[in-house]
Enzyme design. Sequence first.
Site, mmCIF file in Angstrom:
data_model
loop_
_atom_site.group_PDB
_atom_site.id
_atom_site.type_symbol
_atom_site.label_atom_id
_atom_site.label_comp_id
_atom_site.label_asym_id
_atom_site.label_seq_id
_atom_site.Cartn_x
_atom_site.Cartn_y
_atom_site.Cartn_z
ATOM 1 N N LYS A 80 140.960 104.171 -78.504
ATOM 2 C CA LYS A 80 140.488 104.282 -77.116
ATOM 3 C C LYS A 80 140.767 102.994 -76.345
ATOM 4 C CE LYS A 80 136.842 103.461 -74.591
ATOM 5 N NZ LYS A 80 137.510 103.235 -73.297
ATOM 6 N N GLU A 118 135.425 92.061 -82.942
ATOM 7 C CA GLU A 118 136.130 90.900 -82.386
ATOM 8 C C GLU A 118 135.572 90.712 -80.990
ATOM 9 O OE1 GLU A 118 138.148 89.063 -84.070
ATOM 10 O OE2 GLU A 118 138.850 90.321 -85.713
ATOM 11 N N CYS A 156 139.593 85.819 -74.700
ATOM 12 C CA CYS A 156 138.452 85.543 -75.574
ATOM 13 C C CYS A 156 138.530 84.132 -76.149
ATOM 14 C CB CYS A 156 138.409 86.571 -76.696
ATOM 15 S SG CYS A 156 140.005 86.781 -77.498
ATOM 16 N N GLU A 167 130.204 83.195 -71.130
ATOM 17 C CA GLU A 167 131.634 83.462 -71.019
ATOM 18 C C GLU A 167 131.931 83.889 -69.572
ATOM 19 O OE1 GLU A 167 133.086 86.963 -73.120
ATOM 20 O OE2 GLU A 167 134.801 85.817 -73.847
HETATM 21 P P1 NAD Z 1 133.814 95.566 -72.942
HETATM 22 O O1 NAD Z 1 132.951 95.286 -74.122
HETATM 23 O O2 NAD Z 1 133.162 95.857 -71.652
HETATM 24 O O3 NAD Z 1 134.771 96.825 -73.237
HETATM 25 C C1 NAD Z 1 135.592 96.868 -74.376
HETATM 26 C C2 NAD Z 1 135.835 98.319 -74.741
HETATM 27 O O4 NAD Z 1 134.586 98.910 -75.095
HETATM 28 C C3 NAD Z 1 136.405 99.182 -73.609
HETATM 29 O O5 NAD Z 1 137.349 100.081 -74.139
HETATM 30 C C4 NAD Z 1 135.182 99.934 -73.108
HETATM 31 O O6 NAD Z 1 135.500 101.175 -72.525
HETATM 32 C C5 NAD Z 1 134.408 100.131 -74.399
HETATM 33 N N1 NAD Z 1 132.969 100.367 -74.219
HETATM 34 C C6 NAD Z 1 132.182 100.027 -73.175
HETATM 35 N N2 NAD Z 1 130.921 100.453 -73.386
HETATM 36 C C7 NAD Z 1 130.906 101.063 -74.590
HETATM 37 C C8 NAD Z 1 129.898 101.671 -75.383
HETATM 38 N N3 NAD Z 1 128.640 101.773 -74.946
HETATM 39 N N4 NAD Z 1 130.234 102.156 -76.593
HETATM 40 C C9 NAD Z 1 131.495 102.049 -77.076
HETATM 41 N N5 NAD Z 1 132.507 101.504 -76.351
HETATM 42 C C10 NAD Z 1 132.209 101.002 -75.137
HETATM 43 O O7 NAD Z 1 134.815 94.332 -72.845
HETATM 44 P P2 NAD Z 1 135.925 94.076 -71.753
HETATM 45 O O8 NAD Z 1 135.286 93.637 -70.499
HETATM 46 O O9 NAD Z 1 136.877 95.223 -71.713
HETATM 47 O O10 NAD Z 1 136.721 92.857 -72.426
HETATM 48 C C11 NAD Z 1 136.340 91.547 -72.323
HETATM 49 C C12 NAD Z 1 135.583 91.076 -73.537
HETATM 50 O O11 NAD Z 1 136.359 91.292 -74.714
HETATM 51 C C13 NAD Z 1 135.310 89.589 -73.497
HETATM 52 O O12 NAD Z 1 134.005 89.332 -73.942
HETATM 53 C C14 NAD Z 1 136.331 89.021 -74.474
HETATM 54 O O13 NAD Z 1 135.991 87.779 -75.005
HETATM 55 C C15 NAD Z 1 136.393 90.105 -75.494
HETATM 56 N N6 NAD Z 1 137.647 90.040 -76.267
HETATM 57 C C16 NAD Z 1 137.600 89.605 -77.566
HETATM 58 C C17 NAD Z 1 138.775 89.472 -78.304
HETATM 59 C C18 NAD Z 1 138.756 88.962 -79.713
HETATM 60 O O14 NAD Z 1 139.779 89.066 -80.380
HETATM 61 N N7 NAD Z 1 137.662 88.401 -80.199
HETATM 62 C C19 NAD Z 1 139.996 89.822 -77.724
HETATM 63 C C20 NAD Z 1 140.010 90.266 -76.403
HETATM 64 C C21 NAD Z 1 138.817 90.376 -75.687
#
Ligand code: NAD
Length: 499
Positions: free
Chosen positions: A189, A263, A302, A402
Amino acid sequence: MNSRTEDLKAEVVLPKAGITGLLVNNEWRTPAKGKTLDIENPSRREKLATIGASDADDVAAAVVAAKAAFPTWRRMASRARGALLMELGNRVTANAEEIARVLAAESGNALRTQSRPEVLGAAEVLRYYGGVVAEQKGETLPLGPGLFSYSTREPLGVVGAIIPWNSPVVLAAVKIGMALGTGNTLVLKPAEDAPLAVIKIAELATGLFPAGVFNLVTGTGIEAGAALSQNADVAKVSFTGSLEVGKLVAHAVADRIGRSTLELGGKSPCIVYPDAATPEYVDATVTGIINAMRFARQGQSCTAGSRLYVHKDVWDVVIPKLVAKVKKLKTGDSLDEANDIGAIISEERYTAVRDFIKEAVDSGAQVLTGTVPPPVEEAKGFFPEPVIFAGVDNSWRVCREEVFGPVLVAIPWTDEQEVIQWANDTVYGLAAYVFTNDITKALKATEQIDAGWLQVNRAGGQIPGMSYGGAKQSGIGAEYSIEGALEAYTARKSVTINV
Ligand code: NAD
């Protein structure tokens, strides 16, 4: 719209079959209830495409397909699975430019500095896993006279992978390579803000893998993401995203004693020692600080080294050079090759970043470069100007949370133990950067900083083969490596034979 903008728009080739957003059993379907999502180009604040939005029923159908495909897929020789991953990697390379343009348009990540390298990196990840998955070996164990024991590495079943918008193509490649390479089937997804480039990759994969092995569902996190993480037939969830949502996913999976890889976010420190600012090294150090901060990705990484600690003795050498170099970075339309920096992903994120900047300015932070961005009503695109703050300390919100925007805080230090304590004074532990040419200091710092990935005199991205994952609340599990894939996507089975 001027003609240059029209030209750039014409260069974006959107997904065709995949525009429905739902791939099940190698067929592109329209989500059952006909819901849709609009995808916006954040550089221009205009609609780029409308795709299907899956709900729990569509997700359930994808999981059923993945479950049905698992028994056959798991028995395929790992090198044969690897060959299919290699082929997908080659197809991504052959279509890299088209995918990169879609990625730049939807994510706001500048084509030259970010989107193109990301797509080429994703192809490399797929080929890496294609090559190494044949190493899915077990062990033999001499348990005692007449007893022969061995273990195998078994795939888990259906993997649900949920990815964010900030580097969707490379993260999709990592999940596909790890899950499929080890014999699991997959429901992927992508994020609702940037799913199109991932759909392009899914189009290239359609028909390559046997039906049901690789499935894709687009939709919101609340509907599609939650349904995937809660589905009892999903043996493992591999989640990359925010700490807040990571906790929800971990809870959902724990309820069925499922497995998860998380992650999550970061607030990574970047420490500059005096010897890294000598005339010979200072330019490389300044470039390293800018790369670590991921300014060219609008700070939306991230691993952004967003807390800069510069030794007091070299503050006046490093900071002016840093500010001068950051001021030269060119921000604008992500599809324009001239630009180093593109746009923030969405109105919501733009406003959140603006609030961080405004709050720090209102609280008296010293602004070394940048300004409070215009309110969203006045913004033509979600373009941030890189901001560097001084005159703050570790207790400020901008230093603790962050920001996920181009905001760097710079703090002088004098005492080595104190700066390491500041570096560790966070719930996160994803990455850290250390600039020094003194190997003893570097090793002491890397030993004491609690982070999953430390870089010394370097601030690049992940390279296939390295184990990458977070410490503390930045996550659980490692990705990008074969050992990470074996630990997180397989389970050991032991067989003990009385001979
Ligand atoms: P997010 O957590 O809002 O969304 C990530 C994914 O989760 C999306 O596909 C979203 O649709 C889904 N999602 C949202 N609510 C959900 C729920 N209740 N249940 C299951 N899935 C759900 O994050 P974002 O804003 O898309 O991305 C930014 C974040 O990701 C930052 O905190 C960043 O640090 C982190 N990130 C981490 C890494 C890593 O490798 N550690 C890499 C990239 C981004």
